[in-house]
Design a protein around this motif. Structure first.
Motif, short mmCIF file in Angstrom:
data_model
loop_
_atom_site.label_atom_id
_atom_site.label_comp_id
_atom_site.label_asym_id
_atom_site.label_seq_id
_atom_site.Cartn_x
_atom_site.Cartn_y
_atom_site.Cartn_z
N SER A 186 13.87 21.24 -7.94
CA SER A 186 14.97 22.19 -7.80
C SER A 186 15.70 22.35 -9.12
N ASN A 187 16.02 23.61 -9.45
CA ASN A 187 16.83 23.88 -10.64
C ASN A 187 18.19 24.45 -10.27
N GLY A 188 18.55 24.35 -8.99
CA GLY A 188 19.83 24.89 -8.52
C GLY A 188 19.71 26.28 -7.94
N GLU A 189 18.64 26.98 -8.28
CA GLU A 189 18.41 28.32 -7.74
C GLU A 189 17.15 28.37 -6.88
N TYR A 190 16.14 27.64 -7.30
CA TYR A 190 14.87 27.63 -6.57
C TYR A 190 14.53 26.20 -6.18
N TYR A 191 13.83 26.08 -5.05
CA TYR A 191 13.35 24.77 -4.60
C TYR A 191 11.88 24.91 -4.23
N TYR A 192 11.07 24.03 -4.81
CA TYR A 192 9.64 24.05 -4.55
C TYR A 192 9.20 22.69 -4.01
N MET A 193 8.25 22.70 -3.10
CA MET A 193 7.57 21.49 -2.66
C MET A 193 6.13 21.56 -3.16
N ILE A 194 5.67 20.48 -3.80
CA ILE A 194 4.29 20.44 -4.25
C ILE A 194 3.59 19.22 -3.66
N PHE A 195 2.27 19.30 -3.56
CA PHE A 195 1.50 18.33 -2.80
C PHE A 195 0.32 17.81 -3.62
N LEU A 243 16.59 19.91 -14.21
CA LEU A 243 15.63 19.94 -13.11
C LEU A 243 15.79 18.68 -12.28
N GLU A 244 15.95 18.86 -10.97
CA GLU A 244 16.00 17.73 -10.04
C GLU A 244 14.61 17.50 -9.47
N VAL A 245 14.13 16.28 -9.61
CA VAL A 245 12.79 15.92 -9.14
C VAL A 245 12.92 14.82 -8.09
N THR A 246 12.40 15.07 -6.90
CA THR A 246 12.44 14.08 -5.82
C THR A 246 11.02 13.74 -5.39
N ILE A 247 10.66 12.46 -5.53
CA ILE A 247 9.34 11.99 -5.08
C ILE A 247 9.51 11.40 -3.69
N LEU A 248 8.85 12.00 -2.72
CA LEU A 248 8.95 11.57 -1.33
C LEU A 248 7.68 10.84 -0.93
N LEU A 249 7.81 9.54 -0.69
CA LEU A 249 6.65 8.75 -0.27
C LEU A 249 6.37 8.91 1.21
N SER A 250 7.44 9.10 1.99
CA SER A 250 7.34 9.33 3.42
C SER A 250 8.69 9.90 3.85
N PRO A 251 8.80 10.45 5.07
CA PRO A 251 10.08 11.00 5.51
C PRO A 251 11.20 9.96 5.42
N ASN A 281 0.83 -1.20 0.00
CA ASN A 281 0.00 0.00 0.00
C ASN A 281 0.87 1.26 0.00
N ILE A 282 0.73 2.06 -1.05
CA ILE A 282 1.39 3.36 -1.13
C ILE A 282 0.30 4.42 -1.16
N ASP A 283 0.20 5.17 -0.09
CA ASP A 283 -0.84 6.19 0.05
C ASP A 283 -0.38 7.48 -0.63
N ILE A 284 -1.01 7.80 -1.75
CA ILE A 284 -0.61 8.97 -2.53
C ILE A 284 -0.86 10.27 -1.77
N SER A 285 -1.83 10.26 -0.87
CA SER A 285 -2.14 11.49 -0.13
C SER A 285 -0.98 11.93 0.76
N HIS A 286 -0.05 11.01 1.06
CA HIS A 286 1.11 11.35 1.88
C HIS A 286 2.34 11.69 1.03
N MET A 287 2.19 11.62 -0.28
CA MET A 287 3.33 11.86 -1.17
C MET A 287 3.55 13.35 -1.40
N THR A 288 4.80 13.76 -1.42
CA THR A 288 5.17 15.13 -1.80
C THR A 288 6.26 15.05 -2.87
N ILE A 289 6.41 16.14 -3.61
CA ILE A 289 7.41 16.19 -4.68
C ILE A 289 8.24 17.45 -4.52
N GLY A 290 9.57 17.27 -4.53
CA GLY A 290 10.48 18.40 -4.47
C GLY A 290 11.05 18.70 -5.85
#
Length: 209
Positions: free
Chosen positions: A100-109, A179-187, A89-98
């Motif tokens: 970064s382009n080296g200058e800016y970093y965004y977290m999306i939900f 672009l660096e993309v990080t998919i975070l399933l949990s901490p 079970n992978i709960d998508i509601s707990h997933m976040t995505i980081g």
């Protein structure tokens, strides 16, 4: 975790060990006088495999779309095709995505919207109208029990879905940008990939692999 999941995990770990052994053997053959790019490529490959195993998540494909952003052709829409290694079970509601382009970093939900891709083109699907620049949605491609749409849950190793997101203007990428993309399933459990924008000869382009 059930027996099939345990067997799948063991298989993945064995695969990782074989890759690591092969990488060490290959590294021994690299002489000091050679360019270090080959070693870097091997290190990157190993890092990606370790990330996949640790996150239980495979990134199968990444597609981007060029559009006009601030008077430039930039990729600002991305679809990331994901699939689990094993049934769990992978709960998508707990997933976040980081991002970064080296200058800016965004977290999306996750914005709570999941639909099926079956009858529509990826970038023309109505789901894009529900997106803002701080969120992502899901489009299932294979989901036998409809758990992705109904429960926002990936629960079988056969499940596949696109994460769809619209990049903030400040991080949309043009030809040659990374672009660096990080998919975070949990901490502590994530999967990172690096994307490079190719020439904008077509509106829709492959970014990974």
């Amino acid at each position: 975790m059930d027996d099939s999941a345990k067997l799948g995990t063991i298989g993945v770990i064995l695969l990782l060990l074989f890759i690591l052994i092969g990488t060490v053997s290959a590294s021994v053959l690299v002489t000091i006088s050679e360019d270090t790019s080959e070693e870097y490529d091997l290190d990157t490959m190993v890092d990606e495999v370790i990330d996949e195993v640790c996150s239980y998540l495979q990134i199968k494909h990444v597609i981007g779309k060029y559009e006009m952003v601030q008077d430039e052709q930039k990729i600002n829409k991305i679809g990331i095709l994901i699939k689990p290694f094993v049934s769990q079970n992978i709960d998508i509601s707990h997933m976040t995505i980081g991002l970064s382009n080296g200058e800016y970093y965004y977290m999306i939900f996750f914005n709570g919207v999941a639909e099926s891709l079956r009858s529509s083109s990826l970038f023309e699907h109505p789901i894009w109208s529900s997106l803002d620049q701080g969120s992502f949605s899901l489009l299932s491609t294979i989901d036998d029990d409809n758990s992705i749409v109904d429960l926002h849950l990936i629960n079988k190793y056969t499940d596949m879905a696109f994460i769809v997101l619209q990049l903030p203007d400040g991080i949309a990428i043009k030809n040659g940008d990374y672009l660096e993309v990080t998919i975070l399933l949990s901490p502590g459990m994530g999967r990172t990939i690096y994307l490079e924008a190719p020439l904008s000869l077509k509106n829709v382009v492959t970014l990974y692999p």
